[in-house]
Design a protein around this motif. Structure first.
Motif, PDB file in Angstrom:
ATOM      1  N   GLU A  95      60.123  56.574  53.138  1.00 14.25           N
ATOM      2  CA  GLU A  95      59.490  56.725  54.447  1.00 14.25           C
ATOM      3  C   GLU A  95      60.481  56.543  55.597  1.00 14.25           C
ATOM      4  OE1 GLU A  95      58.527  54.912  52.033  1.00 14.25           O
ATOM      5  OE2 GLU A  95      56.462  55.403  51.462  1.00 14.25           O
ATOM      6  N   LYS A  96      61.477  55.658  55.431  1.00 13.27           N
ATOM      7  CA  LYS A  96      62.423  55.384  56.502  1.00 13.27           C
ATOM      8  C   LYS A  96      63.417  56.518  56.678  1.00 13.27           C
ATOM      9  CE  LYS A  96      62.173  50.335  55.994  1.00 13.27           C
ATOM     10  NZ  LYS A  96      62.945  49.107  55.732  1.00 13.27           N
ATOM     11  N   THR A  97      63.912  57.076  55.547  1.00 16.57           N
ATOM     12  CA  THR A  97      64.972  58.092  55.643  1.00 16.57           C
ATOM     13  C   THR A  97      64.422  59.472  55.992  1.00 16.57           C
ATOM     14  OG1 THR A  97      64.807  58.479  53.267  1.00 16.57           O
ATOM     15  CG2 THR A  97      66.430  56.887  54.006  1.00 16.57           C
ATOM     16  N   VAL A  98      63.192  59.759  55.595  1.00 15.93           N
ATOM     17  CA  VAL A  98      62.628  61.088  55.854  1.00 15.93           C
ATOM     18  C   VAL A  98      61.822  61.096  57.141  1.00 15.93           C
ATOM     19  CG1 VAL A  98      61.104  62.882  54.973  1.00 15.93           C
ATOM     20  CG2 VAL A  98      62.622  61.650  53.412  1.00 15.93           C
ATOM     21  N   GLY A  99      60.939  60.136  57.293  1.00 12.55           N
ATOM     22  CA  GLY A  99      60.182  60.037  58.535  1.00 12.55           C
ATOM     23  C   GLY A  99      58.922  60.892  58.517  1.00 12.55           C
ATOM     24  N   ASP A 100      59.036  62.185  58.362  1.00  9.25           N
ATOM     25  CA  ASP A 100      57.881  63.073  58.407  1.00  9.25           C
ATOM     26  C   ASP A 100      57.056  62.913  57.125  1.00  9.25           C
ATOM     27  OD1 ASP A 100      56.230  65.177  59.419  1.00  9.25           O
ATOM     28  OD2 ASP A 100      57.191  66.490  57.969  1.00  9.25           O
ATOM     29  N   PRO A 101      55.778  62.523  57.197  1.00  7.62           N
ATOM     30  CA  PRO A 101      54.973  62.285  55.978  1.00  7.62           C
ATOM     31  C   PRO A 101      54.797  63.544  55.136  1.00  7.62           C
ATOM     32  CG  PRO A 101      53.933  61.290  57.913  1.00  7.62           C
ATOM     33  CD  PRO A 101      55.042  62.146  58.432  1.00  7.62           C
ATOM     34  N   GLU A 102      54.585  64.700  55.788  1.00 10.24           N
ATOM     35  CA  GLU A 102      54.359  65.924  55.017  1.00 10.24           C
ATOM     36  C   GLU A 102      55.619  66.319  54.246  1.00 10.24           C
ATOM     37  OE1 GLU A 102      52.278  69.141  53.475  1.00 10.24           O
ATOM     38  OE2 GLU A 102      51.631  67.290  54.490  1.00 10.24           O
ATOM     39  N   THR A 103      56.782  66.195  54.888  1.00 12.45           N
ATOM     40  CA  THR A 103      58.039  66.494  54.188  1.00 12.45           C
ATOM     41  C   THR A 103      58.262  65.525  53.037  1.00 12.45           C
ATOM     42  OG1 THR A 103      58.978  67.313  56.251  1.00 12.45           O
ATOM     43  CG2 THR A 103      60.512  66.794  54.484  1.00 12.45           C
ATOM     44  N   LEU A 104      57.940  64.243  53.231  1.00 10.70           N
ATOM     45  CA  LEU A 104      58.085  63.241  52.176  1.00 10.70           C
ATOM     46  C   LEU A 104      57.191  63.570  50.991  1.00 10.70           C
ATOM     47  CD1 LEU A 104      59.267  60.543  51.198  1.00 10.70           C
ATOM     48  CD2 LEU A 104      57.378  59.398  52.391  1.00 10.70           C
ATOM     49  N   ARG A 105      55.956  64.008  51.298  1.00  8.21           N
ATOM     50  CA  ARG A 105      55.037  64.340  50.205  1.00  8.21           C
ATOM     51  C   ARG A 105      55.565  65.514  49.368  1.00  8.21           C
ATOM     52  NH1 ARG A 105      51.511  68.062  49.141  1.00  8.21           N
ATOM     53  NH2 ARG A 105      51.847  69.081  51.157  1.00  8.21           N
TER      54      ARG A 105
END
Length: 764
Positions: free
Chosen positions: A702-712
């Motif tokens: 969550e910290k390195t990506v930030g965007d929830p949709e991109t992380l998913r």
């Protein structure tokens, strides 16, 4: 008185005629029943031959797949991933359910495979019957050059279905047993009956008919002979034909229900008797008409036989005067007959009187091109409408003469089966030999003594048009112009002479050697269909020339195939391969990538960065198709970083998401359904694309990506680390989960620039 006699005689004559008609129909009914039974016998024999031919064709095809797999097996010491990838592709594209490999040290691939029971290494491909996890299978195996064994499983049900598709109606079936009677392939037909896994044990419990005995059947099986038997078991009556399959000690048993044959015959006889009684009067009239018709036909037949005999005599005279070798073959037995021209042209009689003998491996063929002859025999055996091959025949004085053998198959009226094969041998060498010799001498290169450009291309084109398997090698001396300018023209000419001498030493006399111009030379290897043999010759040429002259040379190779139309196309492909060898560093040989993709070796871990970038650039620059070059470049960069996936990500027109246009995945890391990454306003991906800088995310959270949709989406792709280099204004070259060279983005940036150039060139 005469009138009374006439009145009595007429009814009596009618009664006699009716009685004769009835008796004639009864006799005809019996004869028809016997004919039905005999036709069933003949149909059973034909069925057995068809089933055997089908089974052997399937076996030969599977053996060829195993030979090809064994020849394509990587050399010992290459990584497990490449071997398992090759096995997986063969398993997916072949009819086998599982494919494995045991190398010379006993290591098993793939790692989760189970070692087959009874697997041994032999010099030729073999097949075994085996049980694996309570399932009956056929185990095929073939040796590799490195001392290993490739193996594959073929389900028993496929062979069962294969034999069932050629059944004679609903009353016949087939099964396979060993010479000791053990049944290894039972039938799934409802008429199949067996209370034992041994067919000899079953026959000891039945009543044999027509003098057959279990001892005779056992003796035939032990000595590999075919035979026929009939037996009664309960109320079941069977006719059986058994014959050797030609593989191991297996026998094919073909059976038909005799009860249905006899019932059909009896029913036919009873029906004819009833019809005879009801239609006796009509039969008398028909009989008179038949007599008149037969007399008319006898006259026509005599005239037809006379004309046929005259035609045969004309044909015999024409064949005796013909210089063309003609032949006829029986597709059922394989027997071949030739006209007298064979002995007149070659000074001897043919030693091949049955084309089935050409398929036997142990047959000592006195012919120089055994592989071509076997292919021709297989085409005849399969009943192809027509085919042709170029072969060599040996004269009684030892001279080798090229012929083009062509044949056509004559089918029955219903086109269901071949009844005759007719063909001819056309001499394609004698009428052209003098012309080729004069042409070669007129256009001989004065300096090297090799054929000139035009002579080489014409003679090579003739060989290619025959359908011969050929390999074209184009060699070029590295740095020739600079060496000649420095050492002088005389030394340059001596370099060309040494090149021609090395070529004569490396290649065979039947290979065509030519100088295409300048320092470019060409070789056409006739009959060289195996890439490994061609590669050995090319390597020998590079090494021998360096030893003899001190300079190096590069070689491009193209193999003939069904998609090669003429010599110009083959030469173009060899030039492409030569250009590839020059760009890859010179002093080497390269195959045309569209022909032999497996010649590109898997690169070692930690390869030099400059070499990796150079290979990616060569692949993108020289590949005929962009997708082929892109796949090779992505594989190179993924293996350099030891990444699970490398892909080209491009943004859509609205800049809302990145989508994969090209992707390469390591074995076992196939791409998921999530092939798109969202582009959110202010996200890391959006900033990297707008600012065109390298994006490094060593740990996805969550910290390195930030965007929830991109992380998913990244988690759905099983991505734990992501590195991306900008590729133009609207794209990235991305690698996922790298394990080597982490932090070094130089290679990724340089390859991204090459990919961007290739995409731009493709768009234009």
């Amino acid at each position: 008185m005469k009138r009374k006699i006439k009145i009595v005689a007429i009814p009596l004559a009618v009664c006699l005629l009716l009685t004769g008609g009835v008796m004639s129909f009864v006799a005809f009914g019996r004869k028809n029943a016997q004919g039905n039974r005999q036709s069933q016998y003949d149909a059973l024999r034909d069925l057995a031959q068809e089933q055997k031919a089908t089974l052997q064709a399937e076996m030969n095809g599977l053996f060829q797949v195993m030979r090809t797999l064994a020849a394509a097996m990587p050399l010992q010491g290459e990584d497990q991933g490449r071997i398992e990838s090759l096995l997986a592709r063969v398993e997916e594209d072949s009819p086998f359910t599982h494919v494995g490999f045991v190398d010379g040290q006993g290591r098993l691939y793939p790692g989760d495979a189970q070692m087959p029971e009874g697997l041994t290494r032999s010099e030729e491909p073999q097949v075994y019957w085996s049980r694996q996890d309570e399932e009956s299978l056929f185990l095929f195996s073939a040796p590799t050059e490195t001392g290993g064994v490739v193996f594959a499983y073929y389900p028993q049900e496929r062979f069962t279905d294969l034999l069932g598709t050629h059944a004679l109606g609903e009353s016949s079936y087939a099964f396979i047993a060993k010479s000791d009677g053990q049944i290894i392939l039972p039938s799934n037909h409802p008429s199949y009956t067996s209370f034992s896994n041994n067919t000899l044990d079953f026959y000891r419990e039945v009543v044999m008919e027509n003098g057959a005995s279990v001892e005779q059947v056992a003796q035939d099986l032990s000595q590999g002979r075919s035979g026929m038997l009939s037996y009664m078991y309960g109320n079941q009556y069977r006719y059986v034909v058994y014959q050797s399959v030609g593989v191991n000690d297996w026998f094919l048993f073909s059976a038909v229900d005799g009860n249905q044959v006899d019932a059909q015959a009896n029913w036919s006889g009873q029906l004819l008797v009833r019809l005879a009684v009801e239609l006796a009067a009509i039969a008398v009239l028909v009989g008179l008409l038949v007599i008149l018709r037969d007399r008319w036909r006898q006259g026509e037949m005599k005239s037809l036989e006379q004309r046929l005999e005259e035609s045969r005599e004309i044909r015999r005279l024409a064949e005796g005067m013909s210089y063309t070798i003609l032949f006829e073959a029986d597709p059922q037995t394989g027997a071949i007959q030739y006209n007298d021209a064979f002995e007149r042209q070659l000074g001897r009689k043919s030693q091949v009187t049955n084309y089935n003998d050409l398929l036997k491996e142990e047959n000592p063929m006195p012919l120089s091109d055994a592989q071509t002859w076997r292919r021709l025999a297989q085409q005849m055996q399969r009943g192809l409408p027509k085919a042709q091959e170029s072969v060599q025949l040996t004269h009684s004085n030892g001279e080798k003469i090229w012929y083009r053998v062509s044949f056509q198959t004559v089918y029955s009226q219903d086109k269901s089966q071949p009844v005759r094969i007719v063909g001819r041998f056309a001499n394609i060498e004698r009428q052209e030999r003098e012309q080729d010799r004069n042409l070669a001498q007129a256009e001989r290169d004065e300096l090297t003594g090799l054929m000139g450009h035009m002579a080489f291309m014409q003679r090579a084109g003739k060989r290619l048009s025959r359908g011969d398997a050929c390999a074209l090698l184009i060699a070029d001396i590295d740095g020739f112009k600079g060496a000649r300018d420095m050492d002088g023209r005389y030394q340059g000419d001596q370099m060309l002479v040494r090149m021609s001498e090395v070529m004569r030493q490396v290649f065979h006399r039947e290979d065509l050697l030519g100088r295409l111009g300048g320092d470019t030379f060409a070789v056409l290897m006739a009959g060289a269909a195996e890439p490994q043999e061609v590669a050995q010759r090319a390597q020998a040429l590079c090494e021998a020339f360096q030893d003899a002259d001190g300079h190096t040379c590069s070689v491009g190779i193209a193999l003939s195939g069904k998609d090669v139309k003429d010599m110009s196309q083959l030469s173009h492909r060899a030039d492409k391969a030569l250009y590839r060898a020059k760009l890859a560093g010179k002093q080497r040989f390269e195959f045309y990538e569209g022909m032999v993709a497996e010649q590109l070796p898997v690169r070692a871990q930690g390869d030099d960065a400059t070499r990796v970038v150079n290979r990616c650039a060569v692949a993108l620059l020289t590949s005929e198709a962009l997708a082929v070059g892109m796949d090779e470049a992505l594989r190179e960069v993924a293996q350099y970083y030891r990444a699970s996936r490398a892909c080209v990500m491009q943004a859509d027109m609205q800049a809302r998401e990145l989508w994969e246009s090209y992707c390469w995945c390591a074995p076992g890391c196939e791409a998921s359904d999530s092939r798109r990454l969202p582009l959110s306003e202010g996200s890391l991906l959006m900033r990297a694309m707008l600012e065109r800088h390298t994006l490094s995310i060593p740990q996805i959270n969550e910290k390195t990506v930030g965007d929830p949709e991109t992380l998913r989406v990244l988690r759905e792709r099983h991505t734990s680390a992501l590195y991306m280099a900008p590729m133009g204004k609207r794209g990235f070259l991305a690698i996922e989960n790298p394990q080597d060279h982490v932090g070094g983005a130089t290679v990724l940036k340089q390859v991204a620039a090459c990919v961007a150039g290739a995409l731009g060139k493709g768009a234009k």
